[in-house]
Every structure is written in C-alpha cells, then in structure tokens.
Design a protein around this motif. Structure first.
Motif, mmCIF file in Angstrom:
data_model
loop_
_atom_site.group_PDB
_atom_site.id
_atom_site.type_symbol
_atom_site.label_atom_id
_atom_site.label_comp_id
_atom_site.label_asym_id
_atom_site.label_seq_id
_atom_site.Cartn_x
_atom_site.Cartn_y
_atom_site.Cartn_z
ATOM 1 N N ALA A 58 0.813 -0.933 -0.133
ATOM 2 C CA ALA A 58 0.022 0.316 -0.092
ATOM 3 C C ALA A 58 0.768 1.022 -0.010
ATOM 4 O O ALA A 58 2.258 1.633 1.127
ATOM 5 C CB ALA A 58 -0.747 0.015 1.185
ATOM 6 N N ASP A 59 0.672 2.055 -1.081
ATOM 7 C CA ASP A 59 1.284 3.892 -0.858
ATOM 8 C C ASP A 59 1.079 4.182 0.398
ATOM 9 O O ASP A 59 -0.288 4.048 0.541
ATOM 10 C CB ASP A 59 1.284 3.770 -2.166
ATOM 11 N N ASP B 130 -1.163 6.958 -0.713
ATOM 12 C CA ASP B 130 -2.567 7.446 -1.164
ATOM 13 C C ASP B 130 -4.114 6.410 -0.981
ATOM 14 O O ASP B 130 -5.250 6.358 -0.599
ATOM 15 C CB ASP B 130 -2.402 7.578 -2.179
ATOM 16 N N GLY B 131 -3.087 4.955 -0.091
ATOM 17 C CA GLY B 131 -4.017 3.972 0.123
ATOM 18 C C GLY B 131 -4.253 3.453 -1.550
ATOM 19 O O GLY B 131 -5.154 2.551 -1.440
ATOM 20 N N ASN B 132 -4.009 3.119 -2.476
ATOM 21 C CA ASN B 132 -3.690 2.694 -3.907
ATOM 22 C C ASN B 132 -2.404 0.782 -3.013
ATOM 23 O O ASN B 132 -1.726 1.258 -2.228
ATOM 24 C CB ASN B 132 -3.620 2.276 -4.769
ATOM 25 N N VAL B 133 -3.122 -0.318 -3.454
ATOM 26 C CA VAL B 133 -2.347 -1.442 -3.502
ATOM 27 C C VAL B 133 -1.735 -1.398 -5.039
ATOM 28 O O VAL B 133 -2.708 -1.929 -5.331
ATOM 29 C CB VAL B 133 -2.803 -2.174 -2.313
ATOM 30 N N SER B 134 -0.749 -1.805 -4.617
ATOM 31 C CA SER B 134 -0.043 -2.624 -5.859
ATOM 32 C C SER B 134 0.229 -4.185 -5.573
ATOM 33 O O SER B 134 0.509 -4.611 -4.324
ATOM 34 C CB SER B 134 1.569 -1.569 -6.323
#
Length: 113
Positions: free
Chosen positions: A58-59, A61-65
């Motif tokens: 998770a980064d 910003d809450g985006n998960v790669s």
C-alpha cells in the motif's frame, strides 16, 4: 498455553520432486502423528514455491500494488510450517529439532504475541 511458529526454510531452487523421497515423507508423517498425539499441533501447511507468491504494498494514498514473487528478496523462503501450542520456548525448540531432522532443512521457531 503459548503458541509457536515452526517454519521450514527452503532455497529458492528447491524442487520437492528432486529433494524429497519416500523416507522423508514418512519421517514428516510420523512427526505430524507425534504432534497430534501430544495435542500440540494446531495447524500445519506446506507452501507452493516462493516464485508463485504475490506481494501487495500500500502506498501513502491507499493504493495497493500487486507484484509477482515473494515480498522478501532472499535466497531462501518458508516452504511450510506448523503452528504449535507448547509449554514454552524449550518445548517448542524440541519440536523444531525434530522438524529439522524430518524435513532435512533449516527451521525457525518463533513465538506468537
């Protein structure tokens, strides 16, 4: 009663078809039977090769790669494990010693919180 992880470590190029024989399987089965008879085994699991893992991150910003492969970039990974209830670390280490012999591999013993 405290719980412990007993983890078996394999090199990245570990191939069960090459590294494991019938005698090893019998030794692991006997260890599993002994753990069940002692009432200490809560869970056991073998894992697929580390290369088949997916890692998530998770980064801010809450985006998960999601990426292919294990999270840790090492030459060895957990190949299987037991979760045991033991009287203490010395008892867990005794089971870890048996696991190292049966699995013919390095073993890590670690307590749960």
């Amino acid at each position: 009663m405290p719980r412990y992880l007993v983890a078996i470590h394999h090199p990245d190029d570990y191939d069960p078809a090459v590294s494991e024989d019938e005698a090893m399987h019998r030794a692991i089965d006997a260890l599993n039977d002994e753990m069940v008879a002692a009432g200490i085994r809560l869970f056991v699991g073998g894992l697929h090769r580390a290369q088949t893992a997916k890692s998530l991150r998770a980064d801010a910003d809450g985006n998960v790669s999601v990426s292919d492969g294990p999270y840790l970039k090492t030459s060895e990974h957990v190949g299987g494990f037991w979760v045991l209830e033991a009287d203490g670390m010395e008892d867990a280490l005794a089971w870890g010693r048996k696991a190292a012999i049966a699995c013919r591999a390095p073993v890590e013993v670690r307590a749960f919180h």
